[in-house]
Design an enzyme around this catalytic site. Sequence first.
Site, short mmCIF file in Angstrom:
data_model
loop_
_atom_site.label_atom_id
_atom_site.label_comp_id
_atom_site.label_asym_id
_atom_site.label_seq_id
_atom_site.Cartn_x
_atom_site.Cartn_y
_atom_site.Cartn_z
N SER A 290 -9.69 -70.38 -7.86
CA SER A 290 -9.93 -71.72 -8.32
C SER A 290 -10.12 -71.82 -9.83
CB SER A 290 -11.15 -72.25 -7.55
OG SER A 290 -11.46 -73.56 -7.87
N LYS A 315 -5.89 -70.05 -5.31
CA LYS A 315 -6.36 -71.40 -5.01
C LYS A 315 -6.33 -72.23 -6.28
CE LYS A 315 -9.93 -74.26 -2.99
NZ LYS A 315 -9.99 -75.22 -4.11
#
Length: 375
Positions: A290, A315
């Site tokens: 992320s 991600k």
Amino acid sequence: MVFAGALTAGAVTGSLPDTAQARRLDANSRSAEAGRATGKPRPEDVRRAAAEAMAKGESPTEAAEQAVSRSGDRWAAVYSEDEYAEFRDALDGEYTGVGLWAKRARDGKVTVSRVRSHSPAADAGIREGDRLRSVDGHGVDGRPVTEVVSLLRGNADDASAGTPVTVGIQRGADSWSRTLYRARLSTDPVTVTDPVAGVVVVRVSAFTKGSAKAVRDAVRRAPAGAGVVLDLRGNSGGLVTEAVATASCFLDGGLVATYDVDGAQRALHAASGGDTARPLVTLVDGGTMSAAELLTGALQDRGRAVVIGSRTFGKGSVQMPTALPDGSVAELTVGHYRTPSGHAVDGRGITPDLEPGPSALKRAETVLTGLGDPR
């Protein structure tokens, strides 16, 4: 634990930045474009389903969960009002829990991946690598990490500091149970160590509020000429604004990432004035996710850091929090980030420049020695 578990489950990818400007930015970036393009429910669709259920005397939360489950969105989630409040506290750097992080292996077993020092879990003798077998009598094998987190936190009535939770632990052939008492803990996401002369290791476990300032302070305090190892291994994300601000510690302005909103490209930029001369190595692994991938991609593409480790998780998506009529919150994926060179992270991850070898830290020290050599 709730914080680490939520991040491990990928619940945060810039959905809760810490300034009004950033909140507007993220709200814009989380458009309904993805829903229109794929047929997945848009935020307004989920909100409408919840409102219609409430008007019929049915559960808005259950209606939202059904809409989310049909979406095929692997990162979508629905949180109760209390869960989301705890989630927000975690992003502010505090959480109520027992001080352990958990991960689920491919065989479905849940193990302790980290234990916070001076926490209830640490005081009970729980160690990294222990197998977590049960929580309050509920077996956890095969459960998603988010469900394990929910069991450790308890429900709205018993999730406060001082309440008990019994965990079953296994270490090798030995197994036992311990009753822990939840406590209010700080996340302490940034730690700084000086393992060898001329090298400062700055480990960032998550991008909570204030983590970028802690990194900047560590860099400024480092001796002149000392190299920096930015350790993002196991960093499962957090606030995108903090990741961008961390990039600003090492860049003098310029592009950090791009994303699309209704077909129009938007961009995130670093602030000027970062330390661009100090040698920098970034460590990553399969647990780097992320916002941590966004930062890694920026430093790699901009030629600012040598990235060492294994391929990151992949991600690169953004979730939008949508408030529901009963106070619960649904999150849907509505956008994706790209690195400065246009590399799509989601589902692909970032490929490091160098493999870690027997010791990633030792290899980083060797690389920094070369980067700092004026010859």
